[in-house]
Write a protein that holds these residues in place. Structure first.
Motif, mmCIF file in Angstrom:
data_model
loop_
_atom_site.group_PDB
_atom_site.id
_atom_site.type_symbol
_atom_site.label_atom_id
_atom_site.label_comp_id
_atom_site.label_asym_id
_atom_site.label_seq_id
_atom_site.Cartn_x
_atom_site.Cartn_y
_atom_site.Cartn_z
ATOM 1 N N ASP D 30 -41.810 45.848 -38.424
ATOM 2 C CA ASP D 30 -42.723 46.532 -37.513
ATOM 3 C C ASP D 30 -42.314 47.992 -37.301
ATOM 4 O O ASP D 30 -43.167 48.850 -37.063
ATOM 5 N N ASP D 35 -44.776 49.666 -34.320
ATOM 6 C CA ASP D 35 -43.994 50.260 -33.239
ATOM 7 C C ASP D 35 -42.672 49.545 -33.003
ATOM 8 O O ASP D 35 -41.972 49.837 -32.034
ATOM 9 N N ASP D 37 -41.792 46.340 -32.264
ATOM 10 C CA ASP D 37 -41.543 45.336 -31.226
ATOM 11 C C ASP D 37 -41.922 43.917 -31.647
ATOM 12 O O ASP D 37 -41.792 42.994 -30.832
HETATM 13 MG MG LIG Z 1 -45.564 46.043 -32.729
#
Ligand SMILES: [Mg+2]
Ligand SMILES: Nc1ncnc2c1ncn2[C@@H]1O[C@H](COP(=O)(O)OP(=O)(O)O)[C@@H](O)[C@H]1O
Ligand SMILES: Nc1ncnc2c1ncn2[C@@H]1O[C@H](COP(=O)(O)OP(=O)(O)O)[C@@H](O)[C@H]1O
Ligand SMILES: [Mg+2]
Ligand SMILES: [Mg+2]
Ligand SMILES: [Mg+2]
Lengths: 331, 210, 331, 210
Positions: D30, D35, D37
């Motif tokens: 990711d 991003d 997470d």
């Molecule tokens: Mg993400």
């Protein structure tokens, strides 16, 4: 060094022009100076308040120019006290005949440059008073040395002295109230990372991958000690304890808290710090009258914080609450 | 040995060259125990002094020193600005209406500077500031009078500057460091050393650099 | 990773508690949630405004909760959309019977979670409308893809829709005005350095010593291109040109400007940027009605900025000017 | 082959272990195109699911799936939360009052999940999302019915996950990257692959990991 600048030698001038471009109804830049004054300066019948210092601490001090706080802010080069002629220009621009108070952070350079400006102004018949803010308990207070530094607590001096001036207090009264704030405010800071003066191009000091500096000043002057990274709670405790001890805070005292970010510290972290600060004060039965969290006096892009505590009485509370309308502080 | 307007201008020119060349060195000294701007401050200020005085005629030393002092005062800032500014301004009355002066008179002028510096900065000898160069050097100049040997002056400036290394700062920004300031040369002492060495060069009639 | 935190897994909860501790007269934390509401919520007869998203963008969105802006802000984990149940709690807490507007930034997660919350609320008979902010012109707009992201321009939606709601506009009217702002606001950002999600512990991307990313999003999502470092003027020009083109700004148009810092960028640099922005607009005979400079929507401690332009008409100007009293935006 | 409450719980347990172990890997996927997470989101959510269901009795699969779905929905957040939550919730009605079901019925349930996912996320096959694993895998399960060989299921999940590498993202956060998303496995496709492989393990009657 990566910075959003054009030329390391013109950052201050460009910043000031950018401020006036953004806020023409609030701020005037006095031509050929680095002095920003209230758009309506000089304010008739009001004591004028002038502060300033090296640049790089934004929003200090231009962010506090406006109704209920400062009448003028003088900006020196980055981390360099402004020169007497500039301060003198500010004094002349804000004096309406009621006199001018200079709020000076306790650095040798600031003290000397502002003093010389005061002498110039007095020679022209302007009534000038000076107060020197020295809230930083990271540094030993002593009459034999430079003494304690002025850091974020200065903003509370601007606020409260500014409120008194706005209400029509005399120069002597405004000076007295400013000194009262100075006597009742203490601060201490710490840093996680250094910062870089644009024209120097390299960081002012270095900290290891897991190192922090307790007692850091707002120009990267070291403080008490380098330690390894600690939790926010432990840092809050270290800073706050030192501040409360120095102020001799007792049960049922009323205080205002200012949690200040030094530049690169997310608001999230400042609030995490504040959670602990509030809980320590609560345990000690100290009453938090108000809390301010944000970037009030920075050190360029330094990561870190400072905690300031102001001991309040009825007069200080009223003045703290009274109307202020500046870029960085509104009430 | 006489000191006059051309020599004074030459002195400032040598001093400025030295400062420009050593700008980063002065800044590094200040990074170690201050805020890292001393080189920038001095370089900015003295370049401005040169721009101002280079192609201008001065009727006497007093006018020249006043202009130098005022320029420094309005261009340097920080702690060093008011101090160096004061030094030049306080020296100027002694030269009133004089195109040329003796070394004794020059010593007297610097003595007035020193008094101004101490009044303005409230520092004592031993506080690890520029005073630690100024006071012994000026005292020596006063003692030697017209028989001053420039080389001795230069050597004393160098020695007193080096000696600031072992001091604990009591005044100025380095004072915040307390004992941690020991082991570093004071930046203002270093720039003051350049000032007196440049003077020695001019008095020797040469402008060779160290 | 050096951060002022206690535990990477509890940063959001601790932050929220720190906020309420600091501002008890402004904010209430709904128990067992990550929802902050106006202390006086629900406000009788007023449409409720709810926004939110992942944490790490502070002061967005809790900093905009208050008179004249939002009624509630919902905080997800860092850079992670909050869950539907949390958003639902916010909706219930602010609905006074006049309905609730959800202001959603256009990210798949936010859109889905807020949509599901709206479905839950509607099932309970609460009137809910949604607007989706997609101001970031760094990303191609397309109905076949996720579309443009919502970034700092969102704050102007909060301000103006909030003003309309405060004046008593109906849910349909507030929704319409929010959409009008969305149709007239565009933004674009850039980054100098990455940022680190506390629980991840390492930076989300990397940039070379002399590299910047043009078009960076507020979660470290890349944008248009990596380039070498440029002057502030050239960056201002790149970002502003793209924004103005997309908005089709013409001579004599009136605009509001928002210069947003992403976290670690000194205010000094934002003002230097603004100097150029103002001068470009001036050259193009575009009238700057107002300028906001500061940290409005950050990306943790990322260094960088975004520039937003809002095209104004009489109605938008009036609403922009009307009273607002929140932590991060006061008028 | 039958699928029942104990097997379902076992499936989720294997899946959670896998997610916890691969948390950083999912996060790295990711970080590359999103991003960063996804690992955190999945690890947080599925740990919570385990905490909830581990020591609790469920009358039928429907109740269990609903609880799993609701827990994911309220603990994961981001894009993956509503999607995985929807998947479990949409599957639950098919199991109404059933303690045990056939593989054909399980396929039908997953088909309902898939429809829910597509409705919620508005993604198509080829958009470089978890749909690129779900759609071919569920189609295959529907085709094979009770004669499904778990190992084929696992292989298909693996293959389709790997195939997301060459796709350009059109939906989700990776879409912002445009062509720059090519060359990276989609994180949600990776976690979905774990989901189906864990299912295959349980259906095989073993819980050995890859
Ligand atoms: Mg993400
Ligand atoms: N009170 C003082 N008296 C004499 N010299 C001083 C005093 N305070 C500071 N200095 C001199 O000024 C030098 C620092 O100058 P500079 O770096 O330009 O200013 P600042 O400390 O304001 O950044 C010090 O190295 C010291 O020599
Ligand atoms: N519209 C969509 N439809 C289906 N799956 C999607 C969609 N958008 C994103 N996803 C999936 O979600 C994954 C990302 O999940 P996660 O990182 O937890 O959420 P976020 O993107 O909000 O940070 C992507 O890898 C992708 O597989
Ligand atoms: Mg300085
Ligand atoms: Mg210095
Ligand atoms: Mg996310």
């Amino acid at each position: 060094m990566k910075k959003l600048i054009n030329d390391a030698n013109t950052v201050v001038q460009e910043m000031l022009e950018g401020m006036v471009a953004a806020h023409p109804h609030r701020l005037k830049l006095i031509q050929n100076t680095t002095v920003l004054v209230r758009a309506d300066a000089p304010v008739k019948g009001k004591v004028g308040l002038v502060s300033g210092g090296g640049s790089g601490h934004e929003p200090s001090h231009a962010g506090y120019v406006g109704v209920g706080m400062l009448d003028a802010a003088v900006s020196g080069e980055v981390f360099t006290s402004p020169t007497p002629d500039q301060v003198f220009e500010a004094i002349k621009a804000v004096d309406s005949g009621s006199g001018v108070l200079l709020i000076i952070k306790n650095y040798t350079g600031d003290v000397m440059n502002f003093e010389m400006a005061a002498e110039l102004a007095e020679a022209e018949g302007i009534n000038v008073a000076k107060v020197i803010v020295n809230d930083d308990v990271a540094v030993e207070n002593s009459t034999y040395t430079t003494g304690r530094r002025g850091i974020a607590g200065t903003v509370l001096v601007h606020k409260i002295a500014g409120a008194a001036a706005e209400r029509g207090a005399s120069l002597e009264e405004v000076e007295a109230i400013a000194n009262k704030v100075i006597n009742n405010v203490r601060s201490m800071g710490m840093a996680l990372t250094p910062c870089t003066i644009p024209a120097v191009g390299k960081p002012g000091f270095s900290l290891g991958e897991n190192e922090i500096e307790i007692g850091m000043g707002i120009h990267g002057e070291p403080g008490i000690e380098k330690t390894s990274i600690q939790t926010a709670n432990s840092i809050a405790e270290t800073l706050l304890t030192k501040v409360l001890d120095d102020l001799n805070i007792k049960q049922n005292d009323k205080v205002a808290i200012l949690i200040n970010g030094l530049g690169a510290t997310p608001l999230m972290e400042l609030y995490i710090l504040n959670k602990k600060v509030a809980s320590i004060l609560d345990e000690q039965h100290v009453e938090i009258y108000d809390t301010f969290v944000g970037e009030f006096m920075t050190a360029l892009e330094m990561a870190g914080c400072s905690i300031s505590v102001l001991k309040l009485d009825q007069q200080l509370m009223e003045l703290l609450d009274s109307h202020a309308d500046t870029l960085a502080f509104k009430r | 040995m006489e000191f006059d307007v051309p020599k004074a201008k030459h002195w400032i020119k040598i001093l400025n060259s030295k400062i420009q060349v050593q700008k980063n060195y002065l800044t590094d000294l200040d990074l170690a125990i201050g805020d890292g701007d001393h080189g920038l401050n001095m370089a900015r200020g003295f370049q401005e002094v040169i721009n101002k005085i280079e192609n201008k005629e001065y009727p006497d030393l007093s006018t020249l020193f006043k202009e130098i002092g005022m320029t420094i005062l309005s261009k340097v800032g920080g702690a060093s600005g008011p101090l160096y500014g004061t030094a030049f301004i306080k020296a100027s009355p002694i030269f009133q209406n004089k195109e040329s002066i003796t070394i004794s008179e020059l010593a007297q002028a610097f003595n007035a500077s020193l008094e101004g510096l101490k009044l303005r900065g409230r520092a004592q000898i031993g506080d690890k500031t520029m005073i630690d160069v100024w006071e012994p050097v000026v005292t020596f100049m006063m003692e030697q009078g017209d028989s001053l040997r420039p080389n001795d002056l230069a050597q004393l400036a160098e020695k007193t500057k080096e000696a600031t290394k072992n001091l604990e700062a009591k005044k100025g920004r380095a004072a915040y460091l307390g004992k941690r300031s020991i082991g570093h040369i004071d930046p203002g002492a270093a720039s003051s050393c350049y000032l007196f060495k440049a003077l020695a060069n001019v008095l020797e009639g040469e402008d060779c650099d160290e």
